[in-house]
Design an enzyme around this catalytic site. Structure first.
Site, short mmCIF file in Angstrom:
data_model
loop_
_atom_site.label_atom_id
_atom_site.label_comp_id
_atom_site.label_asym_id
_atom_site.label_seq_id
_atom_site.Cartn_x
_atom_site.Cartn_y
_atom_site.Cartn_z
N HIS A 71 -9.21 23.63 47.98
CA HIS A 71 -9.72 24.07 46.67
C HIS A 71 -11.20 23.78 46.55
CE1 HIS A 71 -9.78 19.94 44.91
NE2 HIS A 71 -8.66 19.75 45.59
N ASP A 73 -12.92 23.51 43.48
CA ASP A 73 -13.31 22.74 42.30
C ASP A 73 -13.18 21.25 42.55
OD1 ASP A 73 -10.48 23.22 42.40
OD2 ASP A 73 -10.29 22.47 40.36
N ASP A 104 -12.32 15.41 48.79
CA ASP A 104 -11.42 16.17 47.92
C ASP A 104 -12.14 17.35 47.29
OD1 ASP A 104 -9.26 16.88 46.35
OD2 ASP A 104 -9.59 15.32 44.85
N GLU A 138 -7.67 23.82 41.01
CA GLU A 138 -6.62 22.90 41.45
C GLU A 138 -6.62 21.62 40.63
OE1 GLU A 138 -4.65 19.62 43.51
OE2 GLU A 138 -6.79 19.78 43.00
N GLU A 139 -7.81 21.12 40.32
CA GLU A 139 -7.89 19.84 39.61
C GLU A 139 -7.32 19.92 38.19
OE1 GLU A 139 -8.41 17.23 41.02
OE2 GLU A 139 -9.75 17.48 42.70
N GLU A 166 -4.11 20.28 51.14
CA GLU A 166 -4.81 19.01 51.23
C GLU A 166 -3.86 17.83 51.32
OE1 GLU A 166 -6.58 17.46 47.53
OE2 GLU A 166 -5.77 19.27 46.56
N HIS A 363 -11.64 11.33 43.98
CA HIS A 363 -11.99 11.11 42.57
C HIS A 363 -12.80 9.83 42.35
CE1 HIS A 363 -8.46 13.81 40.98
NE2 HIS A 363 -9.08 14.34 42.02
#
Length: 391
Positions: A71, A73, A104, A138-139, A166, A363
């Site tokens: 992803h 984003d 990520d 995705e997030e 992922e 994150h």
């Protein structure tokens, strides 16, 4: 080194929520696709949320294809907490590549592409078509990206037989593989009640109802923490995580608000009795008092990928890891990814990233990925992609 430079370029493009411009990413991916002589498809079902597919056509394109997903984003950053500019693509003296998305999961998409570069440069041909997918949203759950894409004729035309999404890096000398995700149950609880001057001790106020419900949530949260503490064999994947993520209400300091709103993010093991769990939180609402209502933002159901001899792709994947003599663990993914949407429509999918001896920093402030780990992951995919593409 081209692979590292492409990752640095990608990291320099801010793709943080809530307002994301994906056009610079599209430009970068088109440039890489042109270099690799890959076809490019761009689909957009929700304005501002493009889905980008780079395709390496196999010698037998009628065979089921392999999908490699990542992803575009990322979660936001608090810049003052970072040692380096989170969008600077800085490589430090230890070879760590810094930036939001380094793990990520911008590096993941480029691992696929840089492995394909090496394979094509070596003259390798695959029987199966390989699609490298870059998705938005995705997030936030993927409802503007993978969640809608899997229900379209465009997706069905990709003829996907197996997918990789992922995964988590592993701090030890082993890989982590997931076959299912914890279930994302996100919901809003509205507490309505008596309003009035804040100097009074009124009954039936929203704050009292909020307190009751919140106490129930944190009792459940404490139970999960105790389970992990008492049984070292358990991991986060085995328990329910419960967190208050937003609290809204009130408009001035001396008036009791007529409504307070709470937003929760629960992640449930796929073995959870969902009907019983929903009954519990509905009962908490009733016990909290009148005017307490719940509305769901997500209520994922359990889906899993079979990891046995009935799945020829898994057999090829597992053989590839065993040939490299890399130990691995199989888990339920601790969070929820776009793999959920793929499994939901019947596509076997594993969560995986070939990063070992790497501290997971998804994150986190100061997210980074070591250059050697990135390049080793590319090396691994140069072996894995042909195993999947020719099985």
């Amino acid at each position: 080194m081209e692979a590292v430079e492409n990752l640095r370029k990608y990291l320099k493009i801010p793709t943080v929520h809530p307002d994301i411009n994906y056009e610079p990413v599209l430009d970068l991916l088109k440039q890489i696709a042109n270099d690799l002589k890959l076809s490019v498809g761009v689909y957009q079902y929700v304005a501002g949320n493009p889905i980008i597919v780079l395709t390496w056509i196999g010698t037998h394109p009628s065979l089921k294809s392999v999908l490699l997903n990542s992803h575009m984003d990322t979660v936001p950053v608090i810049k003052e907490n970072w040692v380096y500019d989170p969008f600077g693509g800085v490589v430090d003296a230890e070879g760590n590549i810094h930036g939001r998305g380094a793990q990520d999961c911008k590096s993941v998409g480029l691992m696929y592409l840089e492995a394909i570069r090496r394979l094509k440069n070596a003259g390798v041909r695959l029987q199966r078509t390989v699609h490298v997918l870059f998705v938005p949203d995705e997030e936030l759950g993927g409802n503007k990206g993978m969640g809608v894409f899997v229900n379209t004729d465009d997706f069905r035309a990709l003829n996907v037989g197996f997918a990789i999404d992922e995964g988590f890096a592993n701090a030890d000398n082993k890989f982590t593989i997931s076959y299912s995700d914890r279930l994302s149950w996100k919901f809003v609880v509205d507490c309505e009640g008596t309003t009035g001057h804040a100097s009074f001790l009124l009954n039936d106020t929203p704050g009292e109802k909020l307190t009751y419900f919140l106490n129930k949530v944190y009792e459940l949260r404490d139970e999960s923490k105790q389970k992990l503490k008492q049984d070292p064999s358990l991991s986060l994947s085995d328990v329910i995580s419960a967190n208050l993520t937003q609290l809204q209400g009130g408009y001035t300091s001396n008036v009791i608000p007529e409504k307070l709103t709470l937003v929760f993010d629960f992640r449930l093991p796929p073995t959870t009795d969902l009907a019983k769990f929903e009954e519990s939180i509905s009962r908490w609402c009733e016990e909290a008092g009148t005017g307490v209502t719940i509305r769901f933002l997500s209520k994922n159901q359990p889906y899993a990928t079979k990891l046995d001899k009935s799945n020829q792709f898994w057999v090829a994947f597992e053989n590839g890891i065993q040939e490299l003599q890399v130990p691995y663990e199989i888990i339920v993914y601790k969070a929820t990814t776009d793999a959920y949407h793929l499994r939901r429509v019947g596509v076997p999918c594993i969560g995986f990233v070939p990063l070992r001896n790497t501290v997971p920093l998804k994150h986190s402030d100061n997210e980074y990925l070591n250059t050697n780990a990135f390049l080793e992951a590319i090396d691994f995919y140069t072996k894995l992609i042909p195993a999947l593409g020719n099985c």
